[in-house]
Design a protein around this motif. Structure first.
Motif, PDB file in Angstrom:
ATOM      1  N   LEU A 124     -23.921  31.434 -31.747  1.00 16.14           N
ATOM      2  CA  LEU A 124     -24.827  30.695 -30.867  1.00 16.14           C
ATOM      3  C   LEU A 124     -25.186  31.514 -29.629  1.00 16.14           C
ATOM      4  CD1 LEU A 124     -23.326  27.079 -31.032  1.00 16.14           C
ATOM      5  CD2 LEU A 124     -25.522  27.858 -31.945  1.00 16.14           C
ATOM      6  N   ASN A 125     -24.189  32.142 -29.027  1.00 16.65           N
ATOM      7  CA  ASN A 125     -24.456  33.002 -27.867  1.00 16.65           C
ATOM      8  C   ASN A 125     -25.456  34.101 -28.216  1.00 16.65           C
ATOM      9  OD1 ASN A 125     -22.820  31.780 -25.914  1.00 16.65           O
ATOM     10  ND2 ASN A 125     -21.020  32.964 -26.484  1.00 16.65           N
ATOM     11  N   GLY A 126     -25.251  34.739 -29.371  1.00 12.77           N
ATOM     12  CA  GLY A 126     -26.115  35.838 -29.768  1.00 12.77           C
ATOM     13  C   GLY A 126     -27.525  35.394 -30.097  1.00 12.77           C
ATOM     14  N   VAL A 127     -27.645  34.323 -30.867  1.00 11.62           N
ATOM     15  CA  VAL A 127     -28.967  33.843 -31.272  1.00 11.62           C
ATOM     16  C   VAL A 127     -29.764  33.367 -30.062  1.00 11.62           C
ATOM     17  CG1 VAL A 127     -30.183  32.022 -32.529  1.00 11.62           C
ATOM     18  CG2 VAL A 127     -28.297  33.246 -33.623  1.00 11.62           C
ATOM     19  N   LEU A 128     -29.147  32.580 -29.199  1.00 11.23           N
ATOM     20  CA  LEU A 128     -29.864  32.029 -28.046  1.00 11.23           C
ATOM     21  C   LEU A 128     -30.309  33.118 -27.072  1.00 11.23           C
ATOM     22  CD1 LEU A 128     -27.668  28.880 -27.323  1.00 11.23           C
ATOM     23  CD2 LEU A 128     -29.961  28.924 -28.306  1.00 11.23           C
ATOM     24  N   SER A 129     -29.455  34.107 -26.853  1.00 11.04           N
ATOM     25  CA  SER A 129     -29.824  35.162 -25.901  1.00 11.04           C
ATOM     26  C   SER A 129     -30.804  36.157 -26.511  1.00 11.04           C
ATOM     27  CB  SER A 129     -28.576  35.890 -25.395  1.00 11.04           C
ATOM     28  OG  SER A 129     -27.897  36.524 -26.464  1.00 11.04           O
ATOM     29  N   ALA A 130     -30.673  36.470 -27.807  1.00  9.77           N
ATOM     30  CA  ALA A 130     -31.528  37.479 -28.432  1.00  9.77           C
ATOM     31  C   ALA A 130     -32.890  36.922 -28.833  1.00  9.77           C
ATOM     32  CB  ALA A 130     -30.831  38.077 -29.653  1.00  9.77           C
ATOM     33  N   TYR A 131     -32.936  35.709 -29.361  1.00  9.97           N
ATOM     34  CA  TYR A 131     -34.204  35.154 -29.858  1.00  9.97           C
ATOM     35  C   TYR A 131     -35.204  34.947 -28.728  1.00  9.97           C
ATOM     36  CZ  TYR A 131     -37.471  32.255 -32.466  1.00  9.97           C
ATOM     37  OH  TYR A 131     -38.611  31.758 -33.062  1.00  9.97           O
ATOM     38  N   TRP A 132     -34.728  34.410 -27.615  1.00  6.78           N
ATOM     39  CA  TRP A 132     -35.625  34.156 -26.489  1.00  6.78           C
ATOM     40  C   TRP A 132     -35.538  35.240 -25.404  1.00  6.78           C
ATOM     41  CZ3 TRP A 132     -33.397  29.604 -28.701  1.00  6.78           C
ATOM     42  CH2 TRP A 132     -34.331  28.717 -29.240  1.00  6.78           C
ATOM     43  N   SER A 133     -34.806  36.309 -25.697  1.00  2.83           N
ATOM     44  CA  SER A 133     -34.635  37.407 -24.737  1.00  2.83           C
ATOM     45  C   SER A 133     -34.174  36.885 -23.376  1.00  2.83           C
ATOM     46  CB  SER A 133     -35.951  38.196 -24.581  1.00  2.83           C
ATOM     47  OG  SER A 133     -36.326  38.783 -25.798  1.00  2.83           O
ATOM     48  N   LEU A 134     -33.206  35.972 -23.423  1.00  2.91           N
ATOM     49  CA  LEU A 134     -32.668  35.383 -22.203  1.00  2.91           C
ATOM     50  C   LEU A 134     -31.448  36.177 -21.746  1.00  2.91           C
ATOM     51  CD1 LEU A 134     -32.880  31.610 -23.202  1.00  2.91           C
ATOM     52  CD2 LEU A 134     -34.386  32.845 -21.636  1.00  2.91           C
ATOM     53  N   PRO A 135     -31.190  36.202 -20.441  1.00  2.00           N
ATOM     54  CA  PRO A 135     -29.996  36.909 -19.958  1.00  2.00           C
ATOM     55  C   PRO A 135     -28.722  36.324 -20.559  1.00  2.00           C
ATOM     56  CG  PRO A 135     -31.473  36.372 -18.141  1.00  2.00           C
ATOM     57  CD  PRO A 135     -31.986  35.634 -19.339  1.00  2.00           C
TER      58      PRO A 135
END
Length: 332
Positions: A124-135
């Motif tokens: 979840l950490n990886g998908v959420l940060s990588a998909y939306w390019s969020l910090p």
């Protein structure tokens, strides 16, 4: 992928290995100096019992720091590992205390449940940060609260205990004076070293930290590599949860508070750059040793908790300053 690009990746991997050796030599020297200092100033520092204590005490931080190394190498950060560890421990604690199953089945179920809980949080950490390019700082800060809240909810804010004796024995078992749990952590370090230094996946982890756009233009799925890095971090948090349960014979929803900071400190002191692309899991091992030896030695010479925290903070700041100068030398 072109042969020229493959050759470039291979050359870059060798360069990283050489730099890692040079960096780790300095970190190793710092560790030897710390050991020498406490050997002279304290009476029992080098006793076999104290050495065993140090190895036991650094185990959980080392396991968490191994996963954190992957995340920091891609230029990310994971603030949730302490809470994820607590969540995974509570899930495993619930599993291991289920009625109607044999001891072996309960232990296997608990280990599987705890590791899967950590994996899910990491994904979840990886998908959420990588998909939306969020910090990743923000995403994992949110996961810190989600995982902690889930641990408290599932456990009813109560500590879980009464585990099978065989499981508890694993946490205290020694082989020639070396804790089995530390050997497990050391095995994870060796696996991580092989992945980072002997596989294309590891070289691309370094590549993303150095120049993400170049890796993307070369045709590599940067998204999945980022997710994989966070997944590995979640996996090690799940493994740390099992070790924590075996060592202390409890699964507490408030476990792991501040553990993420210790893991980050071990990685940074070990020479891995916060900006990504530079570092070594062997350095992380040495960094975890420096933190553990420092904490143990300061207790033996009688310093208060407050002074120990201050000195550890100073060491972390010095490590970050040294990393700044290493980066400037590498760029020159």
């Amino acid at each position: 992928m072109s042969s020229a690009h493959e050759a470039n990746i291979a050359a870059r991997g060798k360069s990283f290995s050489l730099k890692a050796i040079l960096n780790n030599a300095g970190i190793g020297l710092a560790l030897l100096l710390v050991i020498a200092f406490f050997s002279v100033t304290t009476e029992h520092f080098l006793s076999s019992n104290n050495i065993t204590n140090i190895l036991t005490q650094i185990t959980i931080n080392l396991i968490l720091a191994v996963g954190m190394t992957f995340v920091i190498l891609i230029g990310g950060i994971d603030l949730s590992v302490g809470s994820v560890m607590a969540f995974a421990a509570v899930v495993a604690g619930k599993a291991i205390t289920l009625p109607g199953l044999g001891v072996t089945e309960l232990i296997l179920l608990a280990c599987l449940a705890g590791v899967l809980a950590g994996l899910v949080c990491g994904i979840l950490n990886g998908v959420l940060s990588a998909y939306w390019s969020l910090p990743s700082f923000i995403i994992t800060l949110g996961m810190l609260n989600i995982a902690r809240g889930a641990a408290l909810q599932i456990s009813g804010a109560q500590t879980i205990y009464s585990f099978p004796f065989v499981f508890e024995e694993f946490g205290s078992k020694l082989i020639y004076g070396v804790p089995v749990v530390f050997l497990l952590a050391l095995l994870l370090v060796l696996i991580a070293w092989f992945v980072l230094n002997r596989t294309v996946f590891g070289r691309l982890i370094y590549g993303i930290g150095n120049n993400e756009e170049a890796v993307r233009l070369a045709g590599h799925p940067v998204f999945w590599y980022k997710v994989a890095a966070f997944t590995i971090c979640g996996l090690t948090a799940g493994i740390a949860a099992i070790v924590y349960m075996a060592r202390l014979s409890i699964a507490s929803p408030i476990a792991g508070i501040g553990f993420e900071l210790n893991a980050i400190a071990a990685v940074i002191i070990g020479g891995t750059s916060l900006s990504g692309g530079r570092g070594s899991v062997i350095g992380t091992l040495l960094g975890a040793f420096i933190i553990g030896v420092l904490a143990n030695g300061l207790i033996l010479i009688g310093l208060s908790d407050f002074m120990r925290q201050m000195i550890t903070g100073v060491v972390i700041i010095i490590a970050v300053i040294l990393d700044h100068y290493r980066a400037r030398l590498s760029a020159s």
